[in-house]
Design a protein around this motif. Structure first.
Motif, PDB file in Angstrom:
ATOM      1  N   LYS A 175      28.033  38.574  43.486  1.00 53.08           N
ATOM      2  CA  LYS A 175      29.162  38.979  44.305  1.00 53.08           C
ATOM      3  C   LYS A 175      30.430  38.407  43.681  1.00 53.08           C
ATOM      4  O   LYS A 175      30.375  37.496  42.856  1.00 53.08           O
ATOM      5  N   PRO A 177      35.123  38.364  44.352  1.00 59.36           N
ATOM      6  CA  PRO A 177      36.302  38.932  45.005  1.00 59.36           C
ATOM      7  C   PRO A 177      37.018  39.884  44.055  1.00 59.36           C
ATOM      8  O   PRO A 177      36.875  39.793  42.832  1.00 59.36           O
ATOM      9  N   ARG A 182      35.991  42.723  48.485  1.00 60.74           N
ATOM     10  CA  ARG A 182      34.773  42.037  48.066  1.00 60.74           C
ATOM     11  C   ARG A 182      33.889  43.020  47.319  1.00 60.74           C
ATOM     12  O   ARG A 182      33.775  44.192  47.708  1.00 60.74           O
TER      13      ARG A 182
END
Length: 215
Positions: A175, A177, A182
């Motif tokens: 993951k 930003p 996101r």
């Protein structure tokens, strides 16, 4: 009610629309209103900022200059971006902007379909909570990755086909930003049936909810 756009198509052996339908049902169970389309023109025509989550599920393909600009702006402003396998990591090979958003890109799958272990790198992260390392039979993606990603799971390569990659540890779930948005990616899920694997399903569901700020 949160809104999701799934854009499916491209490489036929991945059976992208069928995989997208599995995702549609999964997200609808979590209360999403899902629009599932089979045209890249969606990136040019849809109000992308109106969605909480966009799932690119199109292996290879070409996105227009306007389309990638609109997608970039939507994610930068806060729309979540999430997906899996070639539909995201091997999408739009000629778009460096897309690869930069995703955080990595497909290179090869040494050995084709093989059995390997998915190792949980961040058991403390809510996306991976309660999951243990698991054996998995599928394509094992060798990827080029952005060192800024937050790695959630990895896999280790054997050097059967290419001896110099023996022991290489490769991110397989991550993951990151992107502006106010996101981004979530899982390399798992070569064909639709693989999305029914309990751990693969849990990781994908939780990751997409995280990207959409629904979890």
């Amino acid at each position: 009610m949160q809104r999701c756009l799934i854009v499916s198509g491209g490489y036929a052996p991945h059976r992208p629309f069928e995989a997208g339908e599995r995702l549609r049902l999964l997200l609808e169970e979590d209360g999403f209103a899902v629009r599932h389309v089979e045209t890249l023109k969606a990136y040019d025509r849809e109000d992308l900022r109106a969605y909480d989550l966009i799932v690119p599920n199109w292996t290879v393909g070409r996105i227009s200059v306007e389309g990638i600009g609109r997608l970039w702006e939507a994610v930068w402003a806060g729309t979540g971006l999430g997906g899996f396998h070639g539909g995201m990591a091997d999408g739009f090979r000629d778009s460096d902007r897309f690869r930069f958003m995703v955080g990595g890109s497909y290179v090869r799958e040494p050995g084709g379909i093989c059995r390997y272990t998915v190792e949980i790198a961040r058991p403390d992260d809510p996306i991976m909570a309660g999951l243990a390392d698991f054996s998995y039979e599928s394509e094992q993606y060798y990827l080029q990755v952005d060192p800024a990603i937050e790695v959630l799971a990895t896999t280790r390569f054997r050097g059967t086909d290419y001896p110099w990659i023996d022991g290489v540890v490769m991110p397989t779930v991550w993951k990151k930003p992107f502006g106010a948005g996101r981004v979530f990616f899982s390399a798992l899920g070569h064909v639709p049936e693989e999305l029914d694997h309990p751990s693969v399903r849990a990781i994908l569901r939780r990751g997409l909810l995280w990207a959409a700020r629904a979890a």
